[in-house]
Design a protein around this motif. Structure first.
Motif, PDB file in Angstrom:
ATOM      1  N   LEU A  55       0.887  -1.240  -0.037  1.00 25.82           N
ATOM      2  CA  LEU A  55       0.055  -0.075  -0.151  1.00 25.82           C
ATOM      3  C   LEU A  55       0.885   1.305   0.051  1.00 25.82           C
ATOM      4  N   ASN A  56       1.909   1.291   0.681  1.00 28.17           N
ATOM      5  CA  ASN A  56       2.819   2.310   0.657  1.00 28.17           C
ATOM      6  C   ASN A  56       3.376   2.678  -0.740  1.00 28.17           C
ATOM      7  N   ARG A  57       3.688   1.497  -1.520  1.00 29.44           N
ATOM      8  CA  ARG A  57       4.115   1.688  -2.801  1.00 29.44           C
ATOM      9  C   ARG A  57       3.266   2.509  -3.731  1.00 29.44           C
ATOM     10  N   ALA A  58       1.930   1.909  -3.574  1.00 28.55           N
ATOM     11  CA  ALA A  58       0.612   2.585  -4.182  1.00 28.55           C
ATOM     12  C   ALA A  58       0.487   4.285  -3.816  1.00 28.55           C
ATOM     13  N   ILE A  59       0.734   4.559  -2.465  1.00 23.55           N
ATOM     14  CA  ILE A  59       0.687   5.825  -2.153  1.00 23.55           C
ATOM     15  C   ILE A  59       1.452   6.743  -2.875  1.00 23.55           C
ATOM     16  N   ILE A  60       2.909   6.203  -2.572  1.00 26.04           N
ATOM     17  CA  ILE A  60       4.235   6.952  -3.466  1.00 26.04           C
ATOM     18  C   ILE A  60       3.883   7.191  -4.875  1.00 26.04           C
ATOM     19  N   ALA A  78     -18.619  -6.119   6.028  1.00 30.28           N
ATOM     20  CA  ALA A  78     -17.941  -6.064   4.848  1.00 30.28           C
ATOM     21  C   ALA A  78     -18.460  -5.115   3.810  1.00 30.28           C
ATOM     22  N   GLU A  79     -19.824  -4.914   3.925  1.00 27.69           N
ATOM     23  CA  GLU A  79     -20.549  -4.149   2.895  1.00 27.69           C
ATOM     24  C   GLU A  79     -20.292  -2.754   3.039  1.00 27.69           C
ATOM     25  N   ASP A  80     -19.875  -2.405   4.159  1.00 24.85           N
ATOM     26  CA  ASP A  80     -19.351  -1.037   4.542  1.00 24.85           C
ATOM     27  C   ASP A  80     -18.265  -0.492   3.894  1.00 24.85           C
ATOM     28  N   ILE A  81     -17.583  -1.331   3.282  1.00 24.38           N
ATOM     29  CA  ILE A  81     -16.329  -1.040   2.477  1.00 24.38           C
ATOM     30  C   ILE A  81     -16.798  -0.710   1.152  1.00 24.38           C
ATOM     31  N   LEU A  82     -17.929  -1.224   0.622  1.00 21.05           N
ATOM     32  CA  LEU A  82     -18.231  -0.876  -0.603  1.00 21.05           C
ATOM     33  C   LEU A  82     -18.804   0.668  -0.633  1.00 21.05           C
ATOM     34  N   LEU A  83     -19.608   0.928   0.471  1.00 23.05           N
ATOM     35  CA  LEU A  83     -20.002   2.489   0.801  1.00 23.05           C
ATOM     36  C   LEU A  83     -18.779   3.381   0.730  1.00 23.05           C
ATOM     37  N   LEU A  84     -17.714   3.121   1.546  1.00 26.67           N
ATOM     38  CA  LEU A  84     -16.539   3.819   1.755  1.00 26.67           C
ATOM     39  C   LEU A  84     -15.596   3.921   0.751  1.00 26.67           C
ATOM     40  N   ALA A  85     -15.468   2.978  -0.076  1.00 25.72           N
ATOM     41  CA  ALA A  85     -14.236   2.702  -0.778  1.00 25.72           C
ATOM     42  C   ALA A  85     -14.207   3.936  -1.877  1.00 25.72           C
ATOM     43  N   GLY A  86     -15.347   4.530  -2.230  1.00 29.39           N
ATOM     44  CA  GLY A  86     -15.684   5.714  -3.066  1.00 29.39           C
ATOM     45  C   GLY A  86     -14.942   5.441  -4.473  1.00 29.39           C
ATOM     46  N   ASP A  87     -13.886   6.373  -4.629  1.00 29.76           N
ATOM     47  CA  ASP A  87     -13.368   6.472  -5.928  1.00 29.76           C
ATOM     48  C   ASP A  87     -11.788   6.136  -5.742  1.00 29.76           C
ATOM     49  N   CYS A  88     -11.483   5.310  -4.724  1.00 32.87           N
ATOM     50  CA  CYS A  88     -10.094   5.082  -4.617  1.00 32.87           C
ATOM     51  C   CYS A  88      -9.597   4.043  -5.795  1.00 32.87           C
ATOM     52  N   ASP A  89      -8.102   3.918  -5.877  1.00 33.95           N
ATOM     53  CA  ASP A  89      -7.630   3.114  -6.724  1.00 33.95           C
ATOM     54  C   ASP A  89      -7.416   1.760  -6.221  1.00 33.95           C
ATOM     55  N   VAL A  90      -7.058   1.739  -4.931  1.00 33.36           N
ATOM     56  CA  VAL A  90      -6.423   0.462  -4.282  1.00 33.36           C
ATOM     57  C   VAL A  90      -7.463   0.631  -2.837  1.00 33.36           C
ATOM     58  N   VAL A  91      -7.678  -0.672  -2.661  1.00 32.50           N
ATOM     59  CA  VAL A  91      -8.480  -1.009  -1.384  1.00 32.50           C
ATOM     60  C   VAL A  91      -7.633  -1.820  -0.498  1.00 32.50           C
ATOM     61  N   GLY A  92      -7.277  -1.612   0.726  1.00 25.13           N
ATOM     62  CA  GLY A  92      -6.618  -2.728   1.575  1.00 25.13           C
ATOM     63  C   GLY A  92      -7.603  -3.115   2.382  1.00 25.13           C
ATOM     64  N   ALA A 142     -13.230  -5.278  -7.205  1.00 29.61           N
ATOM     65  CA  ALA A 142     -12.022  -5.615  -8.370  1.00 29.61           C
ATOM     66  C   ALA A 142     -12.811  -5.420  -9.680  1.00 29.61           C
ATOM     67  N   SER A 143     -14.092  -5.698  -9.771  1.00 31.87           N
ATOM     68  CA  SER A 143     -14.813  -5.538 -11.002  1.00 31.87           C
ATOM     69  C   SER A 143     -15.079  -4.005 -11.299  1.00 31.87           C
ATOM     70  N   GLN A 144     -14.986  -2.994 -10.392  1.00 31.12           N
ATOM     71  CA  GLN A 144     -15.136  -1.776 -10.588  1.00 31.12           C
ATOM     72  C   GLN A 144     -13.676  -1.329 -11.047  1.00 31.12           C
ATOM     73  N   GLY A 145     -12.981  -2.068 -11.141  1.00 35.51           N
ATOM     74  CA  GLY A 145     -11.365  -1.668 -11.658  1.00 35.51           C
ATOM     75  C   GLY A 145     -10.552  -0.975 -10.522  1.00 35.51           C
ATOM     76  N   LYS A 146     -10.815  -1.718  -9.274  1.00 38.54           N
ATOM     77  CA  LYS A 146     -10.107  -1.221  -8.208  1.00 38.54           C
ATOM     78  C   LYS A 146      -9.172  -2.470  -7.900  1.00 38.54           C
ATOM     79  N   ARG A 147      -7.910  -2.058  -7.386  1.00 37.22           N
ATOM     80  CA  ARG A 147      -6.904  -3.281  -6.850  1.00 37.22           C
ATOM     81  C   ARG A 147      -7.403  -3.443  -5.607  1.00 37.22           C
ATOM     82  N   VAL A 148      -7.645  -4.525  -5.260  1.00 40.64           N
ATOM     83  CA  VAL A 148      -7.917  -5.159  -3.608  1.00 40.64           C
ATOM     84  C   VAL A 148      -6.861  -5.923  -3.167  1.00 40.64           C
TER      85      VAL A 148
END
Ligand code: ZN
Length: 196
Positions: free
Chosen positions: A43-48, A85-99, A118-124
């Motif tokens: 995740l740090n690599r993604a943040i960088i 777990a469903e809360d993650i869908l609500l909170l992930a928003g437009d982020c690229d990477v979800v940890g 993942a199907s929304q295009g996010k790296r999980v």
């Protein structure tokens, strides 16, 4: 060491309409195997790389700190505790990477949640214990391992013999699968020492 297959950055891409492709990575292993450290490293690599990163963990895991993913060696990343777990869908928003840390404590629905992200295009990137203290697959982890594009199994060192450990041995006789407490309650053991 895991190398990201392709880091797509929607914001910086020449064609803003390009649809990014998501995927699921699972980091699994026993206690003291460095799962959270590996999650933080990725995740740090993604943040960088200026990607938008959000980290979630089940609110049951309050061992050290309510708001941060804290690994055993005390590297810290801010995280959001969620009840379901469903809360993650609500909170992930437009982020690229979800940890997702401590994924074994979520129920089975976390699998569908990760699949959808993942199907929304996010790296999980999911980290969790693959086995409980009895050596049985832990909660949703087997299903997560099955649907993931990439799986990394990390190992600890056996406290008894110095061999490769992939079991989390627990002292005492409490039957509850979920028992937090770390070093005083658990040690990493290899196959031979675990079954002794
Ligand atoms: Zn051993």
């Amino acid at each position: 060491m895991f190398i990201e297959p392709l880091l797509r950055n929607k914001k910086n891409h020449k064609d803003a309409n390009i649809s990014s492709v998501g995927w699921i990575e699972v980091i699994c292993g026993s206690m003291f195997s460095g799962k959270t450290e590996e999650l933080i490293r990725r995740l740090n690599r993604a943040i960088i790389a200026k990607q938008k990163v959000e980290i979630f963990k089940p609110s049951i895991d309050t061992r050290y700190d309510v708001d941060n993913v804290v690994s055993h060696n005390e590297r810290i990343i801010r995280s959001t505790p969620v009840q379901f777990a469903e809360d993650i869908l609500l909170l992930a928003g437009d982020c690229d990477v979800v940890g997702v840390d401590e994924a074994q404590f979520f129920d089975d629905r976390v699998t569908a949640v990760c699949d959808k992200l993942a199907s929304q295009g996010k790296r999980v990137v999911v980290a969790g214990l693959d086995m409980d203290f009895t050596g049985k697959p832990f909660g949703p982890m087997p299903a997560l391992l099955a649907i993931a594009e990439f799986v990394t199994k990390v190992h600890a060192i056996c406290v008894n013999c110095g061999g490769i450990a992939h079991y989390s041995y627990r002292f005492g006789d409490k039957a509850d699968q979920v028992m937090l407490g770390e070093t005083e309650s658990y040690e990493a053991r290899c196959r031979n020492c675990f079954h002794q």
